[in-house]
Each structure stands twice: as structure tokens, then as C-alpha cells.
Design a protein around this motif. Structure first.
Motif, PDB file in Angstrom:
ATOM      1  N   ALA A 175     -16.698  49.703  51.857  1.00 31.57           N
ATOM      2  CA  ALA A 175     -17.273  48.849  52.712  1.00 31.57           C
ATOM      3  C   ALA A 175     -17.857  49.232  53.890  1.00 31.57           C
ATOM      4  CB  ALA A 175     -16.170  47.640  53.105  1.00 31.57           C
ATOM      5  N   ALA A 176     -16.968  50.282  54.592  1.00 35.13           N
ATOM      6  CA  ALA A 176     -17.326  50.760  55.858  1.00 35.13           C
ATOM      7  C   ALA A 176     -18.834  51.581  55.763  1.00 35.13           C
ATOM      8  CB  ALA A 176     -16.315  51.646  56.552  1.00 35.13           C
ATOM      9  N   ALA A 177     -18.769  52.198  54.623  1.00 36.74           N
ATOM     10  CA  ALA A 177     -19.984  52.866  54.428  1.00 36.74           C
ATOM     11  C   ALA A 177     -21.288  51.865  54.249  1.00 36.74           C
ATOM     12  CB  ALA A 177     -19.940  53.782  53.061  1.00 36.74           C
ATOM     13  N   MET A 178     -21.167  50.902  53.340  1.00 41.67           N
ATOM     14  CA  MET A 178     -21.926  50.055  53.087  1.00 41.67           C
ATOM     15  C   MET A 178     -22.560  49.012  54.372  1.00 41.67           C
ATOM     16  SD  MET A 178     -23.180  50.227  50.289  1.00 41.67           S
ATOM     17  CE  MET A 178     -24.573  49.174  50.677  1.00 41.67           C
ATOM     18  N   LEU A 179     -21.653  48.738  55.185  1.00 41.09           N
ATOM     19  CA  LEU A 179     -21.975  47.981  56.388  1.00 41.09           C
ATOM     20  C   LEU A 179     -22.421  48.811  57.626  1.00 41.09           C
ATOM     21  CD1 LEU A 179     -18.718  45.512  56.651  1.00 41.09           C
ATOM     22  CD2 LEU A 179     -20.921  45.179  55.561  1.00 41.09           C
ATOM     23  N   ASN A 180     -22.493  50.045  57.411  1.00 41.12           N
ATOM     24  CA  ASN A 180     -23.104  50.778  58.155  1.00 41.12           C
ATOM     25  C   ASN A 180     -24.338  51.725  57.597  1.00 41.12           C
ATOM     26  OD1 ASN A 180     -21.315  50.822  60.945  1.00 41.12           O
ATOM     27  ND2 ASN A 180     -19.899  51.168  59.305  1.00 41.12           N
ATOM     28  N   LEU A 181     -24.774  51.156  56.655  1.00 43.08           N
ATOM     29  CA  LEU A 181     -25.744  51.810  55.856  1.00 43.08           C
ATOM     30  C   LEU A 181     -27.178  51.864  56.536  1.00 43.08           C
ATOM     31  CD1 LEU A 181     -26.104  53.735  53.174  1.00 43.08           C
ATOM     32  CD2 LEU A 181     -26.591  51.507  52.030  1.00 43.08           C
ATOM     33  N   LYS A 182     -27.758  52.778  56.885  1.00 42.93           N
ATOM     34  CA  LYS A 182     -29.043  52.841  57.833  1.00 42.93           C
ATOM     35  C   LYS A 182     -29.950  53.270  56.752  1.00 42.93           C
ATOM     36  CE  LYS A 182     -27.214  53.620  62.341  1.00 42.93           C
ATOM     37  NZ  LYS A 182     -25.816  53.379  61.817  1.00 42.93           N
ATOM     38  N   TYR A 183     -30.749  51.891  56.367  1.00 41.91           N
ATOM     39  CA  TYR A 183     -31.983  51.951  55.208  1.00 41.91           C
ATOM     40  C   TYR A 183     -33.048  52.967  56.159  1.00 41.91           C
ATOM     41  CZ  TYR A 183     -29.570  48.918  52.193  1.00 41.91           C
ATOM     42  OH  TYR A 183     -28.773  48.326  51.303  1.00 41.91           O
ATOM     43  N   GLY A 184     -33.661  53.808  55.340  1.00 45.89           N
ATOM     44  CA  GLY A 184     -35.044  54.467  55.998  1.00 45.89           C
ATOM     45  C   GLY A 184     -36.140  53.430  55.909  1.00 45.89           C
ATOM     46  N   ARG A 185     -37.169  53.948  56.595  1.00 41.27           N
ATOM     47  CA  ARG A 185     -38.476  53.160  56.590  1.00 41.27           C
ATOM     48  C   ARG A 185     -39.084  53.005  55.272  1.00 41.27           C
ATOM     49  NH1 ARG A 185     -43.000  56.861  59.255  1.00 41.27           N
ATOM     50  NH2 ARG A 185     -42.437  57.917  57.328  1.00 41.27           N
ATOM     51  N   ASP A 186     -39.220  53.797  54.257  1.00 43.03           N
ATOM     52  CA  ASP A 186     -39.451  53.836  53.120  1.00 43.03           C
ATOM     53  C   ASP A 186     -38.591  52.776  52.390  1.00 43.03           C
ATOM     54  OD1 ASP A 186     -41.386  55.539  53.716  1.00 43.03           O
ATOM     55  OD2 ASP A 186     -40.577  57.156  52.406  1.00 43.03           O
ATOM     56  N   GLU A 187     -37.412  52.747  52.275  1.00 42.64           N
ATOM     57  CA  GLU A 187     -36.605  51.792  51.699  1.00 42.64           C
ATOM     58  C   GLU A 187     -36.748  50.317  52.158  1.00 42.64           C
ATOM     59  OE1 GLU A 187     -34.752  55.538  50.873  1.00 42.64           O
ATOM     60  OE2 GLU A 187     -35.113  54.834  52.719  1.00 42.64           O
ATOM     61  N   GLU A 188     -37.185  50.220  53.409  1.00 40.94           N
ATOM     62  CA  GLU A 188     -37.514  48.783  54.168  1.00 40.94           C
ATOM     63  C   GLU A 188     -38.588  48.440  53.737  1.00 40.94           C
ATOM     64  OE1 GLU A 188     -35.046  46.812  56.292  1.00 40.94           O
ATOM     65  OE2 GLU A 188     -34.516  48.159  54.879  1.00 40.94           O
ATOM     66  N   TYR A 189     -39.811  49.310  53.650  1.00 40.43           N
ATOM     67  CA  TYR A 189     -40.974  48.774  53.298  1.00 40.43           C
ATOM     68  C   TYR A 189     -41.077  48.390  51.711  1.00 40.43           C
ATOM     69  CZ  TYR A 189     -43.115  51.235  57.266  1.00 40.43           C
ATOM     70  OH  TYR A 189     -43.719  51.560  58.298  1.00 40.43           O
ATOM     71  N   GLN A 190     -40.272  49.043  50.985  1.00 41.01           N
ATOM     72  CA  GLN A 190     -40.328  48.725  49.411  1.00 41.01           C
ATOM     73  C   GLN A 190     -39.380  47.716  49.152  1.00 41.01           C
ATOM     74  OE1 GLN A 190     -38.001  51.549  46.882  1.00 41.01           O
ATOM     75  NE2 GLN A 190     -39.659  50.987  45.257  1.00 41.01           N
ATOM     76  N   ALA A 191     -38.261  47.332  50.043  1.00 46.10           N
ATOM     77  CA  ALA A 191     -37.536  46.123  49.749  1.00 46.10           C
ATOM     78  C   ALA A 191     -38.126  44.910  50.225  1.00 46.10           C
ATOM     79  CB  ALA A 191     -36.140  46.067  50.717  1.00 46.10           C
TER      80      ALA A 191
END
Length: 277
Positions: A175-191
Motif C-alpha cells: 500500500a505504501a509503495a502504491m500510494l507513493n507511486l510516481k508515474y512518469g510522463r509517458d505513463e501519464e500521457y498513455q493513461a
């Protein structure tokens, strides 16, 4: 010493399975990718972490009408996604404005973020974006970066185990890893692109993704820090907004840039319930 040997055995077993069956076809791109965890392990990790994540954000919002409404919209989008998973949608009763997805398709949005939305389509845009992260296999990739391959494989190998102290510790770590997961620029564009796709497929106006991103940008400028948690994991830039605008304009030219909310009456009712608390 015994626990160390057990851990090493789990690690070796899991890594061996990765060597033989670690390549999967990304349902979004159609390309082969190396994945350190199986779909079953991904789902188990999300299930393990769910209660911990819910506690972190004040627990589930205690209103079945609101919960059902969000689930209904989420299910419409999930039904047209590129990856079929046991998606689950829930509203968290938190003063923090955020939305996030856990491995396996558990997707959450807080009441505070919902209060800022002007239509059911903007809500759908947020949920569609999070579905996009799950569909494009972002979690396995990002968790590998954050936790390291060895830790991720060991956690995945133990996921879904007995409900004991060790399980609780693992859930906290995931949970800690997921809640602090920082998506990169490419992941955000794709999402964003996938969210736009799912909006259109589900019968929503894909321009809602653009208006939602513009609203978040405006909120961030007028109330610095208000979107701190959301923007720390989902970086928002002018280019990201422009990419969403270009994607919608070029690929979904038949949609008007402004439109009336087709579900305005019911959405207004849901918003009134949330704002009354």
C-alpha cells in the motif's frame, strides 16, 4: 535463519517462474513485455493492500447511493477497457483530493476530489485514466522501479497468503509503495489517451478528459497544495493538457468541445449528498 531461508526459497521460485513465463502481451500496445508478476499475483497484491489503503484515506464513504453511482460509471468504462480485470470502484471519505488504482484493478476516488467535479463525464474521465494505468500494465513496471525486482517478486510470491502479522506487514508495504507511486510522463500521457478512448467507447464525450485536466490545473494555481497528493503521483503539466487536447481533437473530431452532462440530474443529486457532509 529459517525465515531467511523461506524468503530466499520464495524469491528463487518466483524468479524461476519469471524466467519461463515472464513475457506477456500488453493488451494496449500488442507488444511483448517482461512482467515480473502474473495477473493472479497482481490481483492478490491489490487485495492485500486494499484495507491498508482505505484506512490511509479515512475509510469507505458511508453512503451506498454514492458508492453505487461511482461503481456504475466505473463498470461502464471497465467494460470497454483493453484489459479485462476484476475492476472494483469505491469512494473514500477523505479530506485529501486524490484518485488512484491498486494492482489488479481496485480504483479509488475521494469525496474531496469528487466535490470539484462539474459533471458525471469529468468523474468518468478520472476513473478512465486510472483504468488506463491498469490496462497498460503500468503497475508492474512502476513497482519494479520503486521496490526493485527482488522485493517485488518476493512480495508477489507471498501475496494472498494467510491473514497474519506477516500478511499485514506485506499489505502495508504494498500500500505504501502504491500510494507513493510516481508515474512518469509517458505513463501519464498513455493513461490520459486510454481514458479518452474509454470515455468515447462508453458513450461519454472524450473532451471531458481535457476539461478535467484544465480544472485540476486551475485548482492547483488558485489553491496551491490542495492537490498535493494527486499531483505528486500524477504529475500535471501544460504539455500533458495539450497532449490530451490534441488526441481528442484529431481522433474524436465528431464530438463537440462543450456539451451538456447527459446524467446531470443524478450527478447533481450525488454531488449534493457529498457536499452536505
Amino acid at each position: 535463519m529459517v525465515r531467511k531461508k523461506v524468503f530466499l526459497w520464495l524469491l528463487v521460485t518466483a524468479m524461476t517462474s519469471v524466467v519461463f513465463c515472464g513475457c506477456v502481451t500488453n493488451p494496449v500496445t500488442g507488444r511483448e513485455e517482461l512482467m515480473l508478476i502474473s495477473t493472479e499475483q497482481e490481483i492478490a497484491m491489490g487485495d492485500d493492500a486494499a484495507l491498508e489503503a482505505e484506512k490511509e484515506y479515512g475509510g469507505l464513504y458511508d453512503n451506498s447511493e454514492v458508492q453505487y453511482y461511482v461503481q456504475r460509471i466505473g463498470n461502464k468504462l471497465a467494460g470497454v477497457s483493453d484489459r479485462k480485470m476484476p475492476y472494483k470502484f469505491a469512494v473514500l471519505d477523505s479530506k485529501i483530493a486524490n484518485a488512484f488504482a491498486l494492482p489488479g484493478g481496485r480504483i479509488y476516488i475521494t469525496t474531496t476530489l469528487m466535490r470539484e467535479m462539474g459533471s458525471s463525464e469529468e468523474l468518468a474521465a478520472v476513473l478512465g485514466h486510472e483504468i488506463g494505468h491498469v490496462a497498460a500494465l503500468h503497475h508492474g513496471r512502476m513497482l519494479t522501479r520503486q521496490l526493485g525486482a527482488a522485493v517485488l517478486v518476493a512480495l508477489a510470491a507471498e501475496a494472498g497468503g494467510a491473514d497474519n502479522g506477516e500478511n499485514a506487514g506485506r499489505a502495508t508495504q504494498i500500500a505504501a509503495a502504491m500510494l507513493n507511486l510516481k508515474y512518469g510522463r509517458d505513463e501519464e500521457y498513455q493513461a490520459d489517451t486510454l481514458g479518452i478512448r474509454y470515455l468515447s467507447r462508453a458513450g461519454y464525450n472524450p473532451w471531458a478528459m481535457v476539461t478535467m485536466l484544465e480544472k485540476l490545473d486551475s485548482l492547483n494555481k488558485s489553491e496551491p497544495g490542495f492537490l498535493g497528493d494527486l499531483l505528486s503521483t500524477h504529475p500535471l503539466t501544460i504539455r500533458r493538457i495539450q497532449e490530451a487536447r490534441d488526441t481528442t481533437r484529431y481522433n474524436y473530431a465528431g464530438y463537440p468541445e462543450t456539451t451538456q452532462d447527459p446524467d446531470a440530474t443524478e450527478f447533481g443529486k450525488i454531488l449534493k449528498i457529498i457536499k452536505s457532509k
